[in-house]
Structure formats: C-alpha cells, structure tokens
Scaffold this motif. Structure first.
Motif, mmCIF file in Angstrom:
data_model
loop_
_atom_site.group_PDB
_atom_site.id
_atom_site.type_symbol
_atom_site.label_atom_id
_atom_site.label_comp_id
_atom_site.label_asym_id
_atom_site.label_seq_id
_atom_site.Cartn_x
_atom_site.Cartn_y
_atom_site.Cartn_z
ATOM 1 N N ALA A 1 120.387 -77.356 48.858
ATOM 2 C CA ALA A 1 120.470 -77.358 47.396
ATOM 3 C C ALA A 1 120.890 -75.975 46.888
ATOM 4 O O ALA A 1 121.730 -75.868 45.985
ATOM 5 C CB ALA A 1 119.127 -77.765 46.785
ATOM 6 N N LYS A 2 120.334 -74.921 47.472
ATOM 7 C CA LYS A 2 120.694 -73.556 47.070
ATOM 8 C C LYS A 2 122.150 -73.260 47.437
ATOM 9 O O LYS A 2 122.890 -72.660 46.647
ATOM 10 C CB LYS A 2 119.753 -72.550 47.731
ATOM 11 N N TYR A 3 122.551 -73.697 48.622
ATOM 12 C CA TYR A 3 123.939 -73.501 49.069
ATOM 13 C C TYR A 3 124.907 -74.165 48.079
ATOM 14 O O TYR A 3 125.875 -73.563 47.641
ATOM 15 C CB TYR A 3 124.095 -74.107 50.470
ATOM 16 N N ASN A 4 124.612 -75.410 47.725
ATOM 17 C CA ASN A 4 125.476 -76.147 46.797
ATOM 18 C C ASN A 4 125.460 -75.538 45.400
ATOM 19 O O ASN A 4 126.488 -75.520 44.719
ATOM 20 C CB ASN A 4 125.069 -77.621 46.746
ATOM 21 N N ALA A 5 124.292 -75.038 44.970
ATOM 22 C CA ALA A 5 124.196 -74.412 43.650
ATOM 23 C C ALA A 5 125.110 -73.191 43.572
ATOM 24 O O ALA A 5 125.781 -72.965 42.565
ATOM 25 C CB ALA A 5 122.746 -74.018 43.358
ATOM 26 N N TRP A 6 125.145 -72.419 44.646
ATOM 27 C CA TRP A 6 126.007 -71.238 44.695
ATOM 28 C C TRP A 6 127.468 -71.670 44.762
ATOM 29 O O TRP A 6 128.330 -71.136 44.079
ATOM 30 C CB TRP A 6 125.612 -70.382 45.881
ATOM 31 N N LEU A 7 127.744 -72.704 45.569
ATOM 32 C CA LEU A 7 129.114 -73.194 45.746
ATOM 33 C C LEU A 7 129.700 -73.688 44.426
ATOM 34 O O LEU A 7 130.915 -73.605 44.201
ATOM 35 C CB LEU A 7 129.114 -74.317 46.791
ATOM 36 N N ASN A 8 128.843 -74.170 43.515
ATOM 37 C CA ASN A 8 129.306 -74.666 42.214
ATOM 38 C C ASN A 8 130.052 -73.609 41.409
ATOM 39 O O ASN A 8 130.818 -73.941 40.515
ATOM 40 C CB ASN A 8 128.123 -75.163 41.372
ATOM 41 N N PHE A 9 129.819 -72.345 41.697
ATOM 42 C CA PHE A 9 130.422 -71.259 40.920
ATOM 43 C C PHE A 9 131.558 -70.563 41.653
ATOM 44 O O PHE A 9 132.013 -69.497 41.236
ATOM 45 C CB PHE A 9 129.338 -70.265 40.487
ATOM 46 N N LYS A 10 132.041 -71.180 42.727
ATOM 47 C CA LYS A 10 133.140 -70.603 43.505
ATOM 48 C C LYS A 10 134.334 -70.348 42.587
ATOM 49 O O LYS A 10 134.700 -71.170 41.753
ATOM 50 C CB LYS A 10 133.539 -71.554 44.635
ATOM 51 N N GLY A 11 134.925 -69.172 42.734
ATOM 52 C CA GLY A 11 136.093 -68.811 41.941
ATOM 53 C C GLY A 11 135.750 -68.083 40.646
ATOM 54 O O GLY A 11 136.612 -67.489 40.024
ATOM 55 N N LEU A 12 134.496 -68.126 40.247
ATOM 56 C CA LEU A 12 134.054 -67.419 39.043
ATOM 57 C C LEU A 12 133.926 -65.936 39.384
ATOM 58 O O LEU A 12 133.380 -65.581 40.426
ATOM 59 C CB LEU A 12 132.698 -67.983 38.610
ATOM 60 N N SER A 13 134.438 -65.077 38.519
ATOM 61 C CA SER A 13 134.331 -63.641 38.795
ATOM 62 C C SER A 13 132.869 -63.213 38.756
ATOM 63 O O SER A 13 132.035 -63.849 38.104
ATOM 64 C CB SER A 13 135.133 -62.841 37.760
ATOM 65 N N LYS A 14 132.575 -62.114 39.455
ATOM 66 C CA LYS A 14 131.201 -61.594 39.455
ATOM 67 C C LYS A 14 130.757 -61.276 38.031
ATOM 68 O O LYS A 14 129.620 -61.536 37.651
ATOM 69 C CB LYS A 14 131.108 -60.346 40.332
ATOM 70 N N GLU A 15 131.678 -60.715 37.247
ATOM 71 C CA GLU A 15 131.344 -60.341 35.867
ATOM 72 C C GLU A 15 131.021 -61.574 35.024
ATOM 73 O O GLU A 15 130.035 -61.588 34.277
ATOM 74 C CB GLU A 15 132.522 -59.576 35.252
ATOM 75 N N GLU A 16 131.833 -62.618 35.134
ATOM 76 C CA GLU A 16 131.583 -63.833 34.356
ATOM 77 C C GLU A 16 130.301 -64.510 34.811
ATOM 78 O O GLU A 16 129.540 -65.017 33.994
ATOM 79 C CB GLU A 16 132.774 -64.793 34.455
ATOM 80 N N ALA A 17 130.040 -64.518 36.124
ATOM 81 C CA ALA A 17 128.792 -65.101 36.634
ATOM 82 C C ALA A 17 127.593 -64.327 36.083
ATOM 83 O O ALA A 17 126.589 -64.931 35.688
ATOM 84 C CB ALA A 17 128.785 -65.095 38.157
ATOM 85 N N ALA A 18 127.689 -63.008 36.048
ATOM 86 C CA ALA A 18 126.604 -62.177 35.507
ATOM 87 C C ALA A 18 126.394 -62.489 34.030
ATOM 88 O O ALA A 18 125.245 -62.600 33.570
ATOM 89 C CB ALA A 18 126.909 -60.701 35.717
ATOM 90 N N ASN A 19 127.478 -62.650 33.279
ATOM 91 C CA ASN A 19 127.365 -62.981 31.847
ATOM 92 C C ASN A 19 126.687 -64.334 31.650
ATOM 93 O O ASN A 19 125.813 -64.484 30.784
ATOM 94 C CB ASN A 19 128.739 -62.980 31.179
ATOM 95 N N GLN A 20 127.070 -65.328 32.446
ATOM 96 C CA GLN A 20 126.465 -66.658 32.338
ATOM 97 C C GLN A 20 124.995 -66.623 32.746
ATOM 98 O O GLN A 20 124.155 -67.300 32.147
ATOM 99 C CB GLN A 20 127.236 -67.675 33.177
ATOM 100 N N TYR A 21 124.671 -65.815 33.760
ATOM 101 C CA TYR A 21 123.288 -65.655 34.199
ATOM 102 C C TYR A 21 122.450 -65.072 33.050
ATOM 103 O O TYR A 21 121.373 -65.577 32.740
ATOM 104 C CB TYR A 21 123.229 -64.754 35.436
ATOM 105 N N LEU A 22 122.965 -64.021 32.423
ATOM 106 C CA LEU A 22 122.267 -63.395 31.295
ATOM 107 C C LEU A 22 122.033 -64.403 30.172
ATOM 108 O O LEU A 22 120.933 -64.484 29.621
ATOM 109 C CB LEU A 22 123.089 -62.222 30.737
ATOM 110 N N GLU A 23 123.065 -65.164 29.824
ATOM 111 C CA GLU A 23 122.938 -66.163 28.756
ATOM 112 C C GLU A 23 121.854 -67.180 29.086
ATOM 113 O O GLU A 23 121.037 -67.524 28.237
ATOM 114 C CB GLU A 23 124.269 -66.898 28.549
ATOM 115 N N LEU A 24 121.858 -67.661 30.333
ATOM 116 C CA LEU A 24 120.885 -68.673 30.733
ATOM 117 C C LEU A 24 119.470 -68.099 30.731
ATOM 118 O O LEU A 24 118.544 -68.739 30.232
ATOM 119 C CB LEU A 24 121.245 -69.247 32.108
ATOM 120 N N VAL A 25 119.280 -66.903 31.266
ATOM 121 C CA VAL A 25 117.947 -66.292 31.275
ATOM 122 C C VAL A 25 117.448 -66.099 29.847
ATOM 123 O O VAL A 25 116.295 -66.429 29.531
ATOM 124 C CB VAL A 25 117.951 -64.942 32.034
#
Length: 86
Positions: free
Chosen positions: A54-78
């Motif tokens: 489940a963790k592997y697939n959760a990470w795989l869902n964001f493949k291709g997303l830049s580190k910066e955009e992933a960090a921004n989405q993480y911040l928004e969700l938190v």
C-alpha cells in the motif's frame, strides 16, 4: 497553527490528536516520499506484505511529480488535516 515548510509539516503531523484516515495517511506518505526522494525506483514488495504494498503504491501514485510540487501538495494536505486533527 500552519506549516510553511516540509519540516514544519512533518512536526505538525506529530501533534495531531486524532488519527487521519488510512487514505489520508497513505497520501501523506506518498507525497512525502516523492518530495524527499523523487520517483519511486524501488522494487515492489512481496505479495503478502500488504502494508508495504500500500505504501509502495501510494508513492507510485505521484510518479513524475516534481519534488517541489509534491512538497507543496504535502503542505496543503497537512494544513487541511490540521484543521480537524489538532
């Protein structure tokens, strides 16, 4: 309380007084891994390790997303989760 950096967001999740849903937890995990490590290039876990899969697939869902955009989405969700879990 609002987080403005990845580090502040991680610290904020540790202060949650209630547990977010499994779906939200997996999304947080996937976004964090994408933000800190980039695309998931690890080997898929074995078939009976459901939590790791489940963790592997959760990470795989964001493949291709830049580190910066992933960090921004993480911040928004938190910050969104903090409204109901602090």
């Amino acid at each position: 309380m609002k987080a403005n950096t990845l580090e502040e967001a991680v610290a904020l999740t540790k202060k949650f007084t209630s547990r977010p849903s499994n779906e939200d937890l997996l999304k947080l995990y996937g976004l964090y891994k994408q933000a800190t490590e980039g695309d998931n290039e690890t080997e898929r876990p074995g078939g009976f390790d459901f939590k790791a899969a489940a963790k592997y697939n959760a990470w795989l869902n964001f493949k291709g997303l830049s580190k910066e955009e992933a960090a921004n989405q993480y911040l928004e969700l938190v910050n969104k989760l903090a409204e109901s879990h602090l």
